[in-house]
Structures are given as C-alpha cells and as structure tokens.
Design a protein around this motif. Structure first.
Motif, short mmCIF file in Angstrom:
data_model
loop_
_atom_site.label_atom_id
_atom_site.label_comp_id
_atom_site.label_asym_id
_atom_site.label_seq_id
_atom_site.Cartn_x
_atom_site.Cartn_y
_atom_site.Cartn_z
N ARG A 1 8.07 2.53 -1.89
CA ARG A 1 7.90 1.21 -1.29
C ARG A 1 9.09 0.94 -0.38
O ARG A 1 10.24 1.13 -0.79
N THR A 2 8.81 0.55 0.84
CA THR A 2 9.86 0.31 1.82
C THR A 2 9.65 -1.06 2.46
O THR A 2 8.76 -1.22 3.29
N PRO A 3 10.44 -2.05 2.06
CA PRO A 3 10.32 -3.37 2.67
C PRO A 3 10.53 -3.31 4.18
O PRO A 3 11.05 -2.31 4.71
N ALA A 4 10.13 -4.36 4.88
CA ALA A 4 10.31 -4.41 6.33
C ALA A 4 11.77 -4.13 6.69
O ALA A 4 12.69 -4.65 6.05
N CYS B 1 13.19 -1.20 6.44
CA CYS B 1 13.73 -0.17 5.57
C CYS B 1 12.88 1.10 5.69
O CYS B 1 11.66 1.02 5.86
N SER C 1 8.29 5.11 6.66
CA SER C 1 8.24 3.69 6.34
C SER C 1 6.79 3.30 6.22
O SER C 1 5.96 3.71 7.04
N HIS D 1 5.66 0.63 7.00
CA HIS D 1 5.38 -0.21 8.16
C HIS D 1 5.35 0.59 9.46
O HIS D 1 5.07 0.03 10.52
N GLY E 1 16.58 -1.78 -0.02
CA GLY E 1 15.43 -2.03 -0.88
C GLY E 1 14.42 -0.93 -1.01
O GLY E 1 13.34 -1.15 -1.58
N ARG F 1 1.27 3.21 -1.54
CA ARG F 1 1.44 1.78 -1.23
C ARG F 1 0.55 0.92 -2.11
O ARG F 1 0.85 -0.26 -2.35
#
Length: 358
Positions: free
Chosen positions: A51-54, A56, A82, A84, A125, A241
């Motif tokens: 999991r890669t937050p925005a 990251c 990522s 995203h 994160g 995800r």
C-alpha cells in the motif's frame, strides 16, 4: 492418479519473505536475508503487494551471487511501484556481465546461486504487505507430465470478461482494450473473490463501459517504460490493493493447476502459441494471459480466455496435453515456462506444495 509420463522439469524455488509489519519511513530500506537458491538459476522474478499513500512509492531491487565469483553483483532495479501510478515503471538498460532485467525478470548471464532483495520507500507511509521471489532454471525444451487425477470435474464460477469488449478504450494504455489480456484476467479473479475498485474509482473510467473494472485494472497495472499492461508483478501488486495476497511463480504441470482449482483458487496463466498448437483457440499469440478455472472429468483445462471476441465466448476448454505444451515450454521455445499469478484472500489456504514452488 492418471498415468505418469516421463518428466523433464527444471528446478524451481519460490521464497516468501517475512515483511516488516509497520510502514517504512521515507528513504528507509528493508533488505531480506541472503537466500541460497540450491541450484544454478537462470531467471529470478520478484513479486509483491504493498500500500502506497499518495506521494509515496517503493523501489524493489535484487542482487545476486553467481557460481563464478563469490562477491555480490550490483543492485538491479526490478520495479518502481506506486498504486497511484507515479511512478509505476520497469527500468531498462541495466545489463552487465552478471545479467540484465527484461521488464519483470532478471535474466542471468552467469548461473545464480544466491540472491538478496531490497525494498526502499520514497515518501512516507509505504506498507509492504507481501514479497516473494521465484528462482528457476528454465528448461531447454518442452516437457511432458502426468495425466488427470481422476478426481472428477471441477469448475470455479469466475466472471467472464473479453478484452475485445474494451477495444478502443483508453488507447494510451497499451493501445487499448484489445491488448488487455492480463488486466482482464486479473479483473476476472478480483470479481471471483468479490474484490476490486469501488464505484468512486470506477466512475473515472467513463460512461457506458461494459466492465469498468477491466479498464481500471489496465490503468492500475500499466508500466510506463515497457508501455504495456503485462508486467507480471505489477498485476499482482494491483490485486494487492484490494486485499488479495499474491505472487508470481512457475508451476510444473496441469496437475498443479488442478490442485489450485480443487482448493477453490483460480489462477492466471501466461502462455504463447500458434493457433494449430492449441485446438479451439482460433488465434495465435506471442504472449497471452488467461484464467484457469478448472478441469473436466477427463482432465482437459477449463479457462476463461479474454481473447474471445465477446463475454459469451470467454469460457473455453482446451485439451490438457496441448495446453501443457504451450504453457510449460521454455521462453527459448516460445513459452513462459509455466508462469502463473496466484491471487487469493489471506484467509484462503493454498494447497500443499509438492515441489516448493509456492
């Protein structure tokens, strides 16, 4: 069990690493312990879920020891990821005397006897939720394997999506839906498990889409360097995800496909063939992915093939021996060497592995 034929299978070893339980800080690297392969490996394929937050992303690297010299190679970048998409890319141009990276696969120029894997977080994160490495010595020629188990027919109720139903969609993503065999297959498996993007995520794919989850998967796995949607670990990471565990490995027979079907787990298989080599396919391909959903009572392979012209034709049955031939043969002979994506919820147990390849 059915009759056992002569088997010519190359060594395969899959290692699942214990990953950190906490998010990595920006710039922090986690390095796995050195792993001896146990044979002279010719290819390595890492795969992961994270999991890669925005803002990251993670970089996954490998280094190797070869049979010819004891010192470590350089670190090879196996992917920048990522969820995203900024970045989501393989890294070309890394070749040297020890090996090279072909999109998602480390191809050894000297036999590999050990390796390490490293994951570095960029931005705050990043949470690594799964990591595995497939090591194998790819067979030089096609293989033959045993017959059906005699356990009767089994078929999983996997949703059916034709990639061609998405022809012309988002052509900046690998030319559009006609090339989306891998994301279409992953979307089918996500649907089987009741997972996938929610209405808000799907809304951005546009109106009038017959199966927006396929388009979303294509956008979510697209490799900006390779300019394609077939990067194996990127497809696994996309499924991660949505709460699935996953990895890339090589299986060794249709009997192993059958083990997973009987455990309730559909697989995504990579293969290539001429139309005459796979009766009932009606097409040729230099590289294709489809979902293995079961076997017939006679042992033939039941698939959801996204190359069908429409959803109604996606379910197909391919002769067992022909399917094994085009799936198990080595890359040097035009195949994948038995590559599959294994995607399943963490609480669904895998079948026992007789050969240590999952």
């Amino acid at each position: 069990m059915g009759p056992v034929l002569t088997v010519d299978l190359a060594p395969v070893a899959f290692t699942r690493f214990a990953v950190p339980g906490a998010a990595l800080r920006g710039g922090e690297a986690w390095t796995g312990e050195e792993r001896a392969v146990g044979f002279a490996a010719t290819q390595l394929v890492p795969s992961w879920t994270a999991r890669t937050p925005a803002g990251c992303w993670i970089e996954v690297e490998l280094r190797v020891r070869t049979a010819e010299r004891p010192s470590w190679s350089k670190w090879y970048v196996m992917g920048r990821w990522s969820e995203h998409g900024d970045p989501r890319t393989s890294v070309p141009g890394q070749g040297d005397g020890d090996g090279d990276v072909a999109v998602d696969t480390f191809v050894a120029r000297r036999p590999v006897v050990a390796y390490q894997v490293r994951v570095t977080a960029h931005g705050e994160g990043a949470l690594l939720t799964g990591l595995g490495v497939l090591a194998s010595a790819v067979p030089p020629r096609p293989v033959t394997t045993g017959g059906p188990s005699g356990g009767g027919a089994v078929e999983l109720d996997v949703p059916r999506h034709s990639q061609h139903a998405h022809a012309g969609h988002h052509p900046h993503l690998d030319g559009g839906g006609a090339n989306w065999c891998s994301p279409a297959s992953v979307a089918m498996v996500l649907g089987f498990w009741g997972r996938g993007p929610g209405p808000g995520e799907l809304a951005v794919m546009g109106d009038g889409d017959p199966a927006p989850g396929v388009d979303h998967a294509a956008a979510g796995v697209y490799d900006h360097s390779y300019q394609g949607t077939g990067n194996w670990p990127f497809n696994v990471a996309y499924a991660g995800r949505y709460g699935l565990s996953g990895f890339v490995t090589r299986l060794r027979s249709a009997a192993e496909l059958e083990l997973f079907a009987r455990a309730g787990i559909p697989l995504v298989a990579s293969l290539s063939f001429k139309a005459a080599e796979l009766p009932g396919s009606c097409y040729s391909t230099n590289g294709h992915l489809l979902v293995v959903a079961g076997v017939t009572a006679g042992g033939d392979v039941v698939v959801n093939d996204p190359a069908a012209p429409d959803d109604a034709g996606v379910r197909r049955v391919y002769p067992r021996a022909a399917f094994e031939n085009v799936w198990l043969r080595s890359p040097g002979s035009g195949g994948s060497g038995g590559i599959v994506y294994v995607l399943h919820p963490p609480d669904v147990s895998l079948p026992d592995s007789p050969d240590g390849n999952w």
